[in-house]
Design an enzyme around this catalytic site. Sequence first.
Site, mmCIF file in Angstrom:
data_model
loop_
_atom_site.group_PDB
_atom_site.id
_atom_site.type_symbol
_atom_site.label_atom_id
_atom_site.label_comp_id
_atom_site.label_asym_id
_atom_site.label_seq_id
_atom_site.Cartn_x
_atom_site.Cartn_y
_atom_site.Cartn_z
ATOM 1 N N ARG A 41 0.541 2.212 -11.803
ATOM 2 C CA ARG A 41 -0.214 2.580 -10.515
ATOM 3 C C ARG A 41 -0.369 3.960 -10.124
ATOM 4 N NH1 ARG A 41 2.315 -0.326 -5.221
ATOM 5 N NH2 ARG A 41 3.746 1.553 -5.237
ATOM 6 N N SER A 111 -0.346 -9.359 -4.623
ATOM 7 C CA SER A 111 0.571 -9.074 -3.711
ATOM 8 C C SER A 111 0.402 -10.006 -2.470
ATOM 9 C CB SER A 111 0.598 -7.844 -2.885
ATOM 10 O OG SER A 111 0.681 -6.599 -4.068
ATOM 11 N N LYS A 143 5.333 3.492 -0.206
ATOM 12 C CA LYS A 143 4.028 2.626 0.460
ATOM 13 C C LYS A 143 4.165 2.826 2.063
ATOM 14 C CE LYS A 143 0.811 -0.557 -1.593
ATOM 15 N NZ LYS A 143 0.593 -1.631 -2.362
#
Lengths: 218, 218
Positions: A41, A111, A143
Amino acid sequence: MRPALDPTLYLVTDTALAGARGVPDIVRAAVAGGVTAVQVRDKTASRRELYALTLAVREVLAGTSGVALFVNDAVDVALLAGADGVHIGQDDLPPAEVRALLGPDRLLGLSAGSDAEMAATLALPPGTVDVVGVGPVWSTPTKPDAGTGLGPEGVAALAAQARAAGLSTVAIGGIDAARAAAVTGVDGVCVVSAICAAPDPGAAARALRSALGTAAVR
Amino acid sequence: MRPALDPTLYLVTDTALAGARGVPDIVRAAVAGGVTAVQVRDKTASRRELYALTLAVREVLAGTSGVALFVNDAVDVALLAGADGVHIGQDDLPPAEVRALLGPDRLLGLSAGSDAEMAATLALPPGTVDVVGVGPVWSTPTKPDAGTGLGPEGVAALAAQARAAGLSTVAIGGIDAARAAAVTGVDGVCVVSAICAAPDPGAAARALRSALGTAAVR
């Protein structure tokens, strides 16, 4: 046929946290320490950079036995780099469209962090999604937009819906070795900073595996 | 078979410049005014947003005759949205890999702004790239990282190399109706702000077409 997935300890990479050590070396150490799946990511990389990074991680994983490689969001990069799958969030391309691009032989992770998102996930055609990332368990600095944590009970309740539908589940958000044992009701846990920011990523992975114990389903 | 491409007046969209009017309405007006090709570009949109935007522009173009639709950078979005092609820059996925993903029936555009970049473009296997974006002609506020301008002569010299190899060429960077006539040696011109920031995008497109004249090759 889709690749096998062992979601027990699922590493999501973070290029900034990896710093000068580099993501591939952290992945190598983490897999030696017991990581069973890896997602590349990097939301700030150009697609060319993400492609190069994915190829480098794939090279690291080539010598391992069945550590699945996911790419976050970028379906084109995943296809080109020969990754095992893609992980998408709620703001990425829609799951059914991603599955159409991926074909039947790659893994798709999605998700889901609320009852509504889980309901939408479960309403997809069977075979669209393989693994659901449920969280955040706790709020996490990697995040900041992911909201406050659902807590272990909240995550277990959401995960139970996915598991009842036959999907794999991983919990994500603020999980480290000290907290891992509190996470139950899922098939595995995702970590970012607990490994990527650790002074010794291999030792961090071993500590997480130890905390998770040996149960195949938590 | 690849879609036909008329590169005469090639609009690259800018969501921020479009503002509340919205990109699809600007495209509609611009095509009515003479735009012959459209590239959806939005580097800050999520992939889901870019997909939705591309579908909306595709809907606008459905009623036109042969206005080609490109997506900037995102090969997955282009494939899903049924665009005619993809445009990539030097930091995006490598051209040969993009062509592999696109297959033979879509258009591929590539930016080249130096002799080295043009040489690399021309070294690609025939059929990889269809159209080369050459620039910037002049420095431009919509792409501050694109460097100082090559000038019309510099662009014509680079474009001549691509045209000798049978590729289409478009000039880009700071082109507006007042400057368009100075741009020669290319098959078309790209504009961003000259249309997206214009009070009347349709009138702006007409002014550009008028300035470009009727020559198929400039």
